[in-house]
Scaffold this active site. Structure first.
Site, short mmCIF file in Angstrom:
data_model
loop_
_atom_site.label_atom_id
_atom_site.label_comp_id
_atom_site.label_asym_id
_atom_site.label_seq_id
_atom_site.Cartn_x
_atom_site.Cartn_y
_atom_site.Cartn_z
N SER A 10 1.19 -1.16 0.11
CA SER A 10 0.26 -0.05 -0.24
C SER A 10 0.89 1.74 -0.06
O SER A 10 1.71 1.37 0.49
CB SER A 10 -0.77 0.61 1.22
OG SER A 10 -2.04 -1.13 1.05
N1 SAH Z 1 -0.14 -5.58 4.19
C1 SAH Z 1 0.79 -6.09 2.41
C2 SAH Z 1 -0.13 -5.75 1.53
C3 SAH Z 1 -0.92 -6.65 1.95
S1 SAH Z 1 -1.79 -6.25 -0.77
C4 SAH Z 1 2.07 -4.92 2.90
O1 SAH Z 1 2.48 -4.34 3.76
O2 SAH Z 1 3.01 -5.42 1.85
C5 SAH Z 1 -2.48 -8.08 -0.20
C6 SAH Z 1 -2.03 -9.70 -0.03
O3 SAH Z 1 -3.72 -10.03 1.20
C7 SAH Z 1 -1.44 -10.12 -0.65
O4 SAH Z 1 -0.48 -10.81 -0.33
C8 SAH Z 1 -2.58 -11.93 -0.77
O5 SAH Z 1 -1.63 -12.77 -1.20
C9 SAH Z 1 -2.91 -11.85 0.50
N2 SAH Z 1 -4.58 -12.11 0.47
C10 SAH Z 1 -5.02 -11.83 -0.22
N3 SAH Z 1 -6.79 -12.70 0.48
C11 SAH Z 1 -6.23 -13.46 1.32
C12 SAH Z 1 -6.35 -14.43 2.66
N4 SAH Z 1 -7.92 -15.01 2.51
N5 SAH Z 1 -5.73 -14.76 3.50
C13 SAH Z 1 -4.70 -14.19 3.76
N6 SAH Z 1 -3.91 -13.30 3.05
C14 SAH Z 1 -4.60 -13.29 1.46
#
Ligand code: SAH
Length: 204
Positions: free
Chosen positions: A52
């Site tokens: 983000s």
């Molecule tokens: N917080 C992260 C950015 C998140 S991007 C940072 O600081 O970089 C969103 C993430 O959520 C992705 O890696 C994706 O694979 C994960 N994601 C999507 N659905 C999910 C689920 N049901 N459980 C766990 N992770 C999930």
């Protein structure tokens, strides 16, 4: 970055600003985008996922209103950047990621940076993570059609949950607060996140 993109836009919590100053964001960005690590935008982190933009990290973190003794759950580890920030503000951080490859990269990086009290779990985060529940703070960093019910169940009394909720293309950043059996909800405006995929999220 912290002064111009986060503090100047109204994030006042000094602890959050200090944590963001302390964690080297460029370490969480793939080589080819590293020149843009401190720009005011989200960036690709591989496997179609994104880290983000700094302001959104600051906003979501401050909305959690963390105390140093708190236990926090993050859904969507991604690069591990948000988890690293949380580790400076709470006692225990559990971060759940559904993709093995992403989770193991984040794990290795946090270890390399000496951040050892973040537990990264590979699971469907829409189910939360029972073993360490309840949590004082829960942050979902992927777009959800609704707040997954298990996450509301795993929120402690007095706990805060921050999440982007809405359609696949546009969401509202909301904060849920649990007080006894009362749940209140506040809206902090439009945001865009990659989808939360899972049992209580979007179907693939
Ligand atoms: N917080 C992260 C950015 C998140 S991007 C940072 O600081 O970089 C969103 C993430 O959520 C992705 O890696 C994706 O694979 C994960 N994601 C999507 N659905 C999910 C689920 N049901 N459980 C766990 N992770 C999930």
């Amino acid at each position: 970055m912290v002064r111009d993109q986060v503090e100047a836009r109204g994030i006042e919590d000094q602890r959050v600003l200090d944590a963001m100053r302390e964690i080297p964001r460029h370490c969480f960005i793939p080589e080819e985008f590293r020149h843009a690590a401190y720009d005011d935008r989200p960036l690709p982190i591989g496997s179609g996922q994104t880290i983000s933009q700094p302001f959104i990290v600051g906003l979501m973190t401050s909305l959690l209103e963390l105390r140093q003794t708190d236990k926090v759950l993050e859904i969507g580890t991604g690069s591990g950047y948000q988890a690293a920030i949380l580790s400076k503000l709470a006692q225990t951080v559990v971060s759940v990621e559904r993709l093995h490859e992403i989770a193991s990269k984040a794990k290795a990086l946090l270890q390399h940076l000496g951040i050892i009290h973040v537990k990264i779990v590979v699971e469907d985060g829409t189910l939360g993570y029972h073993p360490d529940a309840p949590y004082d703070g829960i942050i979902i960093t992927a777009a959800s059609p609704d707040i997954p019910a298990p996450l509301i169940d795993q929120l402690a009394d007095g706990g805060r949950l921050v999440a982007p909720v809405g359609s696949r293309d546009l969401q509202q950043l909301v904060r849920i607060r649990k007080q006894g059996n009362r749940i209140s909800c506040e809206n902090f405006g439009g945001v865009v996140f990659v989808p939360l995929l899972g049992r209580h999220g979007w179907k693939e």
